[in-house]
Design a protein around this motif. Structure first.
Motif, PDB file in Angstrom:
ATOM      1  N   UNK A  82      11.319  29.848 -18.221  1.00 22.31           N
ATOM      2  CA  UNK A  82      11.869  31.003 -18.937  1.00 22.31           C
ATOM      3  C   UNK A  82      12.796  30.570 -20.079  1.00 22.31           C
ATOM      4  N   UNK A  83      13.797  29.749 -19.736  1.00 18.95           N
ATOM      5  CA  UNK A  83      14.773  29.331 -20.745  1.00 18.95           C
ATOM      6  C   UNK A  83      14.110  28.572 -21.880  1.00 18.95           C
ATOM      7  N   UNK A  84      13.237  27.644 -21.522  1.00 13.79           N
ATOM      8  CA  UNK A  84      12.635  26.799 -22.541  1.00 13.79           C
ATOM      9  C   UNK A  84      11.668  27.573 -23.444  1.00 13.79           C
ATOM     10  N   UNK A  85      10.912  28.499 -22.862  1.00 13.67           N
ATOM     11  CA  UNK A  85       9.979  29.289 -23.669  1.00 13.67           C
ATOM     12  C   UNK A  85      10.749  30.076 -24.725  1.00 13.67           C
ATOM     13  N   UNK A  86      11.850  30.693 -24.313  1.00 14.78           N
ATOM     14  CA  UNK A  86      12.627  31.516 -25.237  1.00 14.78           C
ATOM     15  C   UNK A  86      13.247  30.637 -26.330  1.00 14.78           C
ATOM     16  N   UNK A  87      13.890  29.537 -25.923  1.00 16.29           N
ATOM     17  CA  UNK A  87      14.530  28.652 -26.911  1.00 16.29           C
ATOM     18  C   UNK A  87      13.518  28.113 -27.908  1.00 16.29           C
ATOM     19  N   UNK A  88      12.374  27.618 -27.398  1.00 19.52           N
ATOM     20  CA  UNK A  88      11.398  26.997 -28.284  1.00 19.52           C
ATOM     21  C   UNK A  88      10.776  28.029 -29.221  1.00 19.52           C
ATOM     22  N   UNK A  89      10.558  29.238 -28.707  1.00 20.57           N
ATOM     23  CA  UNK A  89      10.014  30.300 -29.556  1.00 20.57           C
ATOM     24  C   UNK A  89      10.906  30.554 -30.757  1.00 20.57           C
ATOM     25  N   UNK A 159       5.719  23.999 -15.658  1.00 18.16           N
ATOM     26  CA  UNK A 159       6.479  25.101 -16.272  1.00 18.16           C
ATOM     27  C   UNK A 159       6.746  24.816 -17.748  1.00 18.16           C
ATOM     28  N   UNK A 160       7.124  23.577 -18.032  1.00 21.68           N
ATOM     29  CA  UNK A 160       7.439  23.189 -19.391  1.00 21.68           C
ATOM     30  C   UNK A 160       6.196  23.333 -20.278  1.00 21.68           C
ATOM     31  N   UNK A 161       5.039  22.912 -19.747  1.00 19.97           N
ATOM     32  CA  UNK A 161       3.786  23.054 -20.493  1.00 19.97           C
ATOM     33  C   UNK A 161       3.504  24.516 -20.797  1.00 19.97           C
ATOM     34  N   UNK A 162       3.667  25.377 -19.794  1.00 21.39           N
ATOM     35  CA  UNK A 162       3.404  26.808 -20.001  1.00 21.39           C
ATOM     36  C   UNK A 162       4.397  27.392 -21.014  1.00 21.39           C
ATOM     37  N   UNK A 163       5.657  26.969 -20.930  1.00 20.87           N
ATOM     38  CA  UNK A 163       6.682  27.470 -21.858  1.00 20.87           C
ATOM     39  C   UNK A 163       6.315  27.109 -23.302  1.00 20.87           C
ATOM     40  N   UNK A 164       5.944  25.852 -23.526  1.00 20.18           N
ATOM     41  CA  UNK A 164       5.655  25.396 -24.890  1.00 20.18           C
ATOM     42  C   UNK A 164       4.356  26.014 -25.388  1.00 20.18           C
ATOM     43  N   UNK A 165       3.413  26.222 -24.474  1.00 18.49           N
ATOM     44  CA  UNK A 165       2.158  26.878 -24.849  1.00 18.49           C
ATOM     45  C   UNK A 165       2.427  28.314 -25.316  1.00 18.49           C
ATOM     46  N   UNK A 166       3.218  29.037 -24.525  1.00 16.70           N
ATOM     47  CA  UNK A 166       3.523  30.427 -24.887  1.00 16.70           C
ATOM     48  C   UNK A 166       4.298  30.506 -26.185  1.00 16.70           C
ATOM     49  N   UNK A 167       5.254  29.595 -26.358  1.00 21.34           N
ATOM     50  CA  UNK A 167       6.067  29.598 -27.581  1.00 21.34           C
ATOM     51  C   UNK A 167       5.201  29.303 -28.803  1.00 21.34           C
ATOM     52  N   UNK A 168       4.078  28.616 -28.593  1.00 21.38           N
ATOM     53  CA  UNK A 168       3.183  28.303 -29.712  1.00 21.38           C
ATOM     54  C   UNK A 168       2.257  29.457 -30.043  1.00 21.38           C
ATOM     55  N   UNK A 169       1.890  30.231 -29.019  1.00 19.84           N
ATOM     56  CA  UNK A 169       0.870  31.257 -29.223  1.00 19.84           C
ATOM     57  C   UNK A 169       1.467  32.611 -29.579  1.00 19.84           C
ATOM     58  N   UNK A 170       2.702  32.886 -29.122  1.00 20.91           N
ATOM     59  CA  UNK A 170       3.270  34.225 -29.307  1.00 20.91           C
ATOM     60  C   UNK A 170       4.448  34.189 -30.266  1.00 20.91           C
ATOM     61  N   UNK A 172       8.369  34.952 -31.180  1.00 22.84           N
ATOM     62  CA  UNK A 172       9.502  34.716 -30.282  1.00 22.84           C
ATOM     63  C   UNK A 172       9.872  35.937 -29.443  1.00 22.84           C
ATOM     64  N   UNK A 173       9.791  37.139 -30.029  1.00 25.14           N
ATOM     65  CA  UNK A 173      10.150  38.342 -29.267  1.00 25.14           C
ATOM     66  C   UNK A 173       9.175  38.532 -28.102  1.00 25.14           C
ATOM     67  N   UNK A 174       7.874  38.321 -28.383  1.00 26.22           N
ATOM     68  CA  UNK A 174       6.855  38.471 -27.336  1.00 26.22           C
ATOM     69  C   UNK A 174       7.034  37.391 -26.273  1.00 26.22           C
TER      70      UNK A 174
END
Lengths: 252, 278
Positions: A82-89, A159-170, A172-174
């Motif tokens: 959660x934290x990493x996805x948001x920060x990276x986005x 988790x980290x992989x999923x976070x970075x994947x999501x941050x790449x595809x969506x 930041x708000x999404x």
């Protein structure tokens, strides 16, 4: 004429480049210290609430033996995912990643550095929460700490992989919305405050949080080994998500 | 030796072609400026050369490699000054410069780079507290800290005050004097004229002229306008070469205290060139 401006091509060794990036990630994390502490609020609340009172039904007689490992697993997900996805986005939308993309740091190098830094942070958080658990009466099997750590590294990578994947595809708000939603769903269905839905062995593959929590219970609370199905489940999640992140990761 | 070689470069976004068959050659050690209005394709072209954007067609070689596939060894040999970054970093100026310096085998000393861009008093400040112009100067510092062979500058002096711009020009001249190849995109014609050995004008995705600042678009041969006052009356003549006319005037003992000889400015030439393509 080799004055201060003479071009000197080449690059530093990838190991020192990545080490430097890990240091930067950790420095930035330390600068947002208050956010890190706040992120531990929910796990702490769950630990004390579900661990010490009868607000929920947990399997077995020893509430802390069930709840504390679950809270540790929840913290790993909260920080690594959660934290990493948001920060990276947001880093991507602010141009931080583009700046790094303009440097010799490679994509796998950045992904590794981010995951390593997050692992460092997680270790500190887990020690703090485990200490609270000990203080209120949790009695873990310290000899089982190595397999517990091993399975935690796999969970962190996934988790980290999923976070970075999501941050790449969506956008930041999404990313923020989706990461929060997944966190809440996992908190409800992941077997942290009460038993996870009984899906048999397949459950470990569908609910990585439940699998990780169960592995920590088996090792730390009961001194047993990590079930093979959980090694396979988290290993597969880590492999698939890290590979996907490395392929899809975008600097901007 | 060529630093940049481009043949037939094409790029479209959602079917709209923004780069339409560009040819470009930049020699090692050259300062080359890309001029053009907004939307002409300058940034897209630059980003393709930097390896940040894929191309749809054409051949591109940058320092001997294809930027689309070149690895981190190649990346360490180029420097990029980004446009519009807003990394809301909680790092200080000096931490950020030191951090990036750590990515290169023989970086310039961070303190020296910070001094070169005039940010020494801000070294200990968080990046988010910098003004727009200071932010741009930090971008420049980050672009040159690795001693690049080739430096990309995308509108580097936007938001600079005149003094900071002059200071920056001196810095670019010093880099060029030591052999750094520089590709500059800019809106400021006087900046291109002050810095560039050669320049290209881009309009609607095509190069409409390439040349030296003095010779662009036939500027050198465009003739000159000679004006002077004779008995209080303004006289003006348009001639290909002003020399014979001035010789005549001198021979006739005309009062030349108000003599002017003007050629089309780079701005005149530029506006004519892009005007034909709008």
């Amino acid at each position: 004429m080799s004055g201060v401006f003479a071009p000197a091509p080449g690059r530093a060794s990838m190991r020192s480049v990545v080490a430097s990036q890990i240091r930067m990630e950790l420095t930035l994390t330390a600068r947002r210290g208050e956010a890190v502490v706040l992120a531990m609020g929910v796990p702490l609340l769950v630990l004390l609430g579900a661990g010490l009172t009868e607000v929920t039904n947990v399997p077995g007689d020893d509430r802390l033996a069930f709840v504390v490992p679950g809270v540790l697993a929840l913290t790993v997900m909260s920080t690594a995912f959660t934290g990493q996805a948001i920060t990276t986005g947001y880093e991507r939308s602010y141009g931080v990643l583009k700046r790094l993309g303009a440097s010799p740091l490679t994509r796998p190098g950045l992904l590794f550095a981010k995951t390593a830094a997050v692992l460092g942070l997680i270790v500190v958080q887990l020690i703090a929460l485990a200490a609270v658990g000990l203080a209120v009466g949790w009695r873990p099997h310290f000899e089982a700490v190595l397999p517990a750590l091993g399975i935690t590294v796999l969970a962190t990578a996934a988790y980290s992989g999923l976070a970075l994947l999501m941050a790449s595809l969506l956008r930041p708000e999404a990313t923020t919305g989706a990461a929060t939603l997944i966190y809440v769903l996992m908190l409800a269905a992941g077997g942290i405050m009460f038993a996870a839905p009984d899906l048999g062995t397949w459950g470990w593959f569908v609910l990585p949080l439940a699998a990780h929590a169960e592995a920590l219970r088996e090792t730390l609370s009961y001194g047993r080994s990590v079930p093979t199905a959980i090694w396979l489940s988290l290993g597969a999640w880590a492999l698939v998500l890290v590979t996907a992140a490395a392929r899809k990761f975008r600097w901007e | 030796m060529t630093a940049i070689e481009v043949r037939g470069l094409r790029k479209a976004y959602r079917g709209h072609e923004v780069v339409r068959g560009i040819d470009l050659e930049v020699a090692r050690g050259e300062v080359f400026a890309l001029l053009g209005p907004n939307g002409a394709g300058k940034t897209t072209t630059t980003e393709i050369l930097e390896g940040h954007r894929r191309r749809d067609g054409g051949e591109v070689r940058v320092l001997g490699a294809d930027p689309g596939t070149a690895g981190s060894e190649w990346r360490a040999r180029i420097g990029i000054v980004l446009q519009d970054t807003d990394d809301a970093a909680d790092l200080t100026v000096s931490e950020m410069v030191k951090h990036l310096a750590g990515f290169y085998p023989d970086p310039r000393p961070p303190a020296e780079v910070i001094d070169l861009v005039g940010l020494t008093p801000k070294g200990g400040s968080r990046i988010r507290t910098l003004s727009g112009g200071q932010r741009r100067r930090l971008d420049v510092a980050l672009g040159i800290v690795g001693r690049p062979e080739l430096l990309f500058l995308d509108e580097p002096t936007t938001g600079f005050d005149p003094q900071a711009r002059r200071h920056f020009w001196d810095l670019i001249r010093a880099l060029a004097a030591e052999g750094t190849t520089i590709l500059l995109t800019t809106h400021y014609l006087e900046e291109a004229e002050a810095l560039a050995d050669r320049l290209a004008v881009l309009a609607a995705g095509e190069i409409v002229a390439v040349g030296t600042p003095a010779g662009l678009g036939g500027r050198a041969s465009a003739g000159a306008k000679v004006s002077w006052r004779e008995n209080g009356v303004l006289r003006t003549e348009q001639v290909a070469d002003p020399t014979p006319l001035i010789r005549e005037l001198v021979a006739a003992d005309t009062d030349l205290s108000s003599l002017t000889v003007t050629r089309p400015t780079l701005e005149d030439t530029y506006l004519t060139l892009i005007g034909a393509h709008l």
